[in-house]
Design a protein around this motif. Structure first.
Motif, PDB file in Angstrom:
ATOM      1  N   ILE A 283      54.170  36.037  37.644  1.00 13.41           N
ATOM      2  CA  ILE A 283      53.873  34.751  38.187  1.00 13.41           C
ATOM      3  C   ILE A 283      52.447  34.335  38.295  1.00 13.41           C
ATOM      4  N   PHE A 284      51.367  35.279  38.540  1.00 10.13           N
ATOM      5  CA  PHE A 284      49.939  34.899  38.652  1.00 10.13           C
ATOM      6  C   PHE A 284      49.703  34.722  37.056  1.00 10.13           C
ATOM      7  N   ILE A 367      42.058  38.465  35.795  1.00  8.31           N
ATOM      8  CA  ILE A 367      42.824  37.294  36.635  1.00  8.31           C
ATOM      9  C   ILE A 367      42.973  37.418  37.826  1.00  8.31           C
ATOM     10  N   ALA A 368      42.668  38.621  38.440  1.00  2.00           N
ATOM     11  CA  ALA A 368      42.750  38.831  39.881  1.00  2.00           C
ATOM     12  C   ALA A 368      41.353  38.166  40.414  1.00  2.00           C
ATOM     13  N   GLU A 369      40.286  38.547  39.544  1.00  5.60           N
ATOM     14  CA  GLU A 369      38.915  38.088  40.097  1.00  5.60           C
ATOM     15  C   GLU A 369      38.809  36.536  39.706  1.00  5.60           C
ATOM     16  N   LEU A 379      45.892  40.592  46.929  1.00  3.62           N
ATOM     17  CA  LEU A 379      45.963  42.053  47.387  1.00  3.62           C
ATOM     18  C   LEU A 379      46.954  42.869  46.429  1.00  3.62           C
ATOM     19  N   GLU A 380      46.329  43.644  45.715  1.00  3.40           N
ATOM     20  CA  GLU A 380      47.250  44.453  44.890  1.00  3.40           C
ATOM     21  C   GLU A 380      47.649  45.622  45.382  1.00  3.40           C
ATOM     22  N   GLY A 381      49.079  45.865  45.388  1.00  7.94           N
ATOM     23  CA  GLY A 381      49.664  47.124  46.123  1.00  7.94           C
ATOM     24  C   GLY A 381      50.454  47.890  45.049  1.00  7.94           C
ATOM     25  N   LYS A 491      46.748  39.621  28.134  1.00  6.54           N
ATOM     26  CA  LYS A 491      47.303  38.411  28.872  1.00  6.54           C
ATOM     27  C   LYS A 491      46.104  37.734  29.689  1.00  6.54           C
ATOM     28  N   ALA A 492      45.126  38.269  29.962  1.00  6.74           N
ATOM     29  CA  ALA A 492      44.032  37.610  30.445  1.00  6.74           C
ATOM     30  C   ALA A 492      43.205  36.689  29.529  1.00  6.74           C
TER      31      ALA A 492
END
Length: 606
Positions: A283-284, A367-369, A379-381, A491-492
């Motif tokens: 999704i992200f 992508i998170a950054e 928040l990755e779990g 993907k990034a």
């Protein structure tokens, strides 16, 4: 702010999920519990209204003779009736068996047969048809309750009919639900979730009441969420990630807006304006790719401002992470770009998101950054069905991007032989249903769960996952390759990517199969003189091949020499759940893709 890592709560957990739910109804009767779409509008239920509905449905199940720990299936997409049905099963002392709506008739029959389901909640006529097709092989199945399907008044009844049975039962046994709730032991079976598995027959994971109430309480004790929050819930409730968010809701008391239609996630976020949401990385990745391609299409000054904004945003976040102060000029630029660019990115998700929770697969660090730079914290779990979904998670006040956080308070994580991640705690499964040998292979004698994932722990206890042990392969040159690390990097790099699959076991170089995102490619086609062309014509065109080639070169510049992609090909179709190449939780079935493309992969080396 120091994060609460108190573990004393483990000794004072609610006795079971039924008690947990009834306590929540008593504590927050007039607060909003659930919101759901009706046509274009959204309707809402308070905890008291939800409690009344669940009591009636649960009593209906008791009136039909359901007994402790007997299984009741739910074959449906994510909608608020799914949650009412699940809570009704829990409050009747029975155990929910989950079935994805996309599961084919044969596998549906296998799951319901293996679990010996006595009843099934079926969403619609499509789900009912699967049950009818295999009725003769389901001797335990006595009753089907449908949300939207066609009832026959006998074998198949409606939700309203079950409610009527329940109300009549409650008139004679007014304390029936409370009596059952008090009788459910913490170790009792609450849920059977059949892992879609990337190989072989699905395995039924036995999860207890204690496991679920622990998960909710472990989130509550960290002060991450409270009654003022609003969740947008789209995740498949048949998956443990969706179920753990329900447990968190019962523990923390926030409201959930529920709509399982994946294609409407971003639109719904704009309408609902949630404060948080759980999601799979896909999704992200899609949102990131969409925003990137839209900016590139605008070009000119707007694209320059956008790129400069993220350059500044990433710089500011890097300084903050290192505990350094942000220079005045950079701070000023950041404030300006926040108004011009970042606020618009946040607005796409409703403008109120405090954080997203990412799970079920690895999220690319870049992508998170990127989202973090825009003021959207992810928040990755980490966890698996076998430990009720949540094993570790980052915290808004302690978020180490690139890791999956620390173990939930009251549970343990350690690294075993071959760098395998091992988990222990109240959230670990009872075992696999009817599979004692598989259980013995997965659970150690002293209660540790072997995850099959390779990982490492840092000095502060933050876990990093490298990949599935069984997915790692060695080239003929003796170098180990972790495919997932390479795949997430692509993907990034490439905003048009849907899937990127790396192969090369015992070969002298690494190759890749690529699929492109159909939505993104429709946009690309309109801008590149191919509007109206079919997906396969677009992705097999020379222009697309050249474009993707540029992204592969960029990826290779970031890899070790032995990891670089020497040959690659774009498939003429994206992977889907229906084709059997993706699991219902959107994980790639690598062995199926490899098998389907045996000749293509072999040709890379000929």
């Amino acid at each position: 702010m120091p994060v609460n890592h108190d573990t004393t709560f483990v000794d004072n957990l609610p006795q079971n999920m039924a008690v947990q739910f009834l306590d929540r109804v008593a504590a927050s009767p007039q607060s909003e519990a659930f919101r759901y779409p009706v046509g274009e509008a959204w309707e809402s239920l308070t905890w008291q209204q939800a409690g009344d509905k669940v009591r009636s449905l649960s009593a209906g199940l008791l009136s039909l003779g359901i007994e402790s720990e007997q299984r009741i299936g739910i074959a449906s997409g994510t909608r608020y009736e799914w949650i009412l049905a699940d809570l009704a099963v829990v409050c009747s002392g029975a155990a929910t068996t989950t079935v994805y709506p996309t599961t084919n008739a044969e596998d549906t029959a296998y799951i319901l047969g293996d679990s010996e389901c006595r009843m099934v909640f079926a969403e619609d006529d499509e789900q009912i048809a699967k049950l009818k097709e295999h009725k003769s092989s389901l001797p335990h199945l006595e009753k089907v309750i449908t949300f939207d399907g066609t009832a026959d008044g006998d074998w198949i009844i409606t939700l309203d009919a079950l409610t009527e049975l329940g109300d009549a039962y409650l008139a004679e046994h007014p304390d029936a639900i409370e009596t059952v709730a008090k009788s459910i032991r913490p170790e009792q079976l609450a849920t059977l979730i059949y892992t879609s598995g990337t190989t072989g027959r699905p395995k039924g994971v036995r999860l207890t009441h204690k496991a679920w109430v622990y998960e909710g309480a472990a989130i509550q004790v960290q002060d991450i969420l409270d009654e003022s929050d609003l969740q947008f819930l789209w995740l498949p409730m048949s998956h443990s990630f969706g179920k753990v968010l329900l447990s968190a809701q019962l523990a923390c008391g926030f409201a959930s807006a529920i709509d399982g239609r994946v294609e409407k996630i971003v639109e719904n976020c704009g309408i609902v304006k949630p404060t948080f949401m759980g999601a799979a990385p896909r999704i992200f990745e899609k949102a990131y790719g969409r925003i990137q391609t839209m900016q590139a299409a605008e070009g000119g000054a707007k694209e320059k401002i956008f790129n400069k904004a993220f350059e500044v945003g990433l710089k500011v976040e890097a300084l903050k992470r290192d505990g350094k102060s942000v220079p005045a000029l950079l701070k000023l630029q950041h404030g300006l770009f926040d108004k011009l660019v970042f606020s618009k990115v946040r607005e796409r998700f409703g403008g109120r998101v405090r954080f997203f929770i990412s799970g079920s697969a690895a999220l690319n660090q870049e992508i998170a950054e990127w989202f973090n730079a825009a003021g959207i914290v992810i928040l990755e779990g980490y966890g698996m069905t076998e430990n009720s979904a949540g094993a570790t998670v980052n915290h808004p006040d302690e978020n180490k991007i690139g890791t999956v956080g620390r173990a939930l308070p009251g549970s343990e994580v350690r690294i075993g032989e071959g760098d395998e991640v091992l988990l222990r705690g109240p959230h670990v499964m009872d075992g696999y249903h009817n599979l004692p040998e598989e259980t013995a292979k997965t659970l150690t004698d002293d209660g540790w769960l072997r995850t099959g994932d390779k990982g490492s722990l840092d000095a502060d206890g933050f876990l990093t996952i490298t990949g599935r042990i069984k997915d790692l392969f060695k080239t003929s040159g003796g170098k180990y390759i972790a495919p997932s690390a390479i795949e997430s990097k692509f993907k990034a790099v490439c905003p048009y990517a849907s899937q990127f699959m790396v192969f090369g076991n015992d070969r002298n170089f690494v190759v890749a199969l690529i699929t492109l995102d159909p939505d993104a490619m429709t946009g690309w086609a309109e801008e590149n003189g191919m509007a109206g062309a079919s997906y396969s014509d677009i992705v097999t065109s020379e222009k697309v091949h050249d474009m993707v080639g540029g992204y592969v070169e960029e990826l290779n510049s970031r890899l070790n020499r032995w990891e670089t992609i020497k040959k690659w090909e774009i498939l003429d179709h994206d992977l889907t759940i229906e084709s059997g190449e993706l699991t219902p939780s959107m994980k790639v079935k690598r062995n199926v893709v490899e098998d389907n493309n045996k000749e293509r992969i072999a040709a890379f080396y000929s």
